[in-house]
Scaffold this motif. Sequence first.
Motif, PDB file in Angstrom:
ATOM      1  N   LYS A   1       8.770  61.910  41.317  1.00  0.00           N
ATOM      2  CA  LYS A   1       8.856  63.108  42.119  1.00  0.00           C
ATOM      3  C   LYS A   1       7.628  63.996  41.930  1.00  0.00           C
ATOM      4  O   LYS A   1       7.167  64.600  42.879  1.00  0.00           O
ATOM      5  N   GLN A   2       7.147  64.082  40.713  1.00  0.00           N
ATOM      6  CA  GLN A   2       5.984  64.928  40.427  1.00  0.00           C
ATOM      7  C   GLN A   2       4.750  64.424  41.177  1.00  0.00           C
ATOM      8  O   GLN A   2       4.022  65.208  41.774  1.00  0.00           O
ATOM      9  N   GLN A   3       4.519  63.107  41.182  1.00  0.00           N
ATOM     10  CA  GLN A   3       3.371  62.552  41.897  1.00  0.00           C
ATOM     11  C   GLN A   3       3.487  62.815  43.390  1.00  0.00           C
ATOM     12  O   GLN A   3       2.498  63.116  44.046  1.00  0.00           O
ATOM     13  N   TRP A   4       4.687  62.689  43.937  1.00  0.00           N
ATOM     14  CA  TRP A   4       4.881  62.942  45.369  1.00  0.00           C
ATOM     15  C   TRP A   4       4.581  64.403  45.683  1.00  0.00           C
ATOM     16  O   TRP A   4       3.923  64.707  46.677  1.00  0.00           O
ATOM     17  N   ALA A   5       5.024  65.310  44.841  1.00  0.00           N
ATOM     18  CA  ALA A   5       4.768  66.739  45.047  1.00  0.00           C
ATOM     19  C   ALA A   5       3.268  67.030  44.964  1.00  0.00           C
ATOM     20  O   ALA A   5       2.729  67.805  45.765  1.00  0.00           O
ATOM     21  N   GLU A   6       2.594  66.400  44.015  1.00  0.00           N
ATOM     22  CA  GLU A   6       1.146  66.590  43.887  1.00  0.00           C
ATOM     23  C   GLU A   6       0.415  66.043  45.111  1.00  0.00           C
ATOM     24  O   GLU A   6      -0.523  66.649  45.607  1.00  0.00           O
TER      25      GLU A   6
END
Length: 102
Positions: A1-6
Amino acid sequence: KQQWAEYQDLKTRIRSVFAKNNLDLAPVHHDLNPNNILTNGKNIWIIDWETSTQDYFYVDLAVYANFYIYDRDQIEAFLKTYFKRNPAKLERAKFEVMRPLA
């Protein structure tokens, strides 16, 4: 999720830079790989337009460069030839940003 948000944040920031100038929009091929550029030594034909759309022309510059340009001197000559002058800093930056995304 963090990579997608970034990724989404980066995409939004890049779009904000490009959105400042609609003059960058043009018909774009989107797939200028060597198989789609034909030549007989005198004429050039670009084929396979099924992915074409209105987009930022830097997309086609970046795709072409990724297939054909290998060093900084070639990039400088390519951009100077395309713009018919030395590119402005913002033009160069837009090209450099688009290149790894193309």
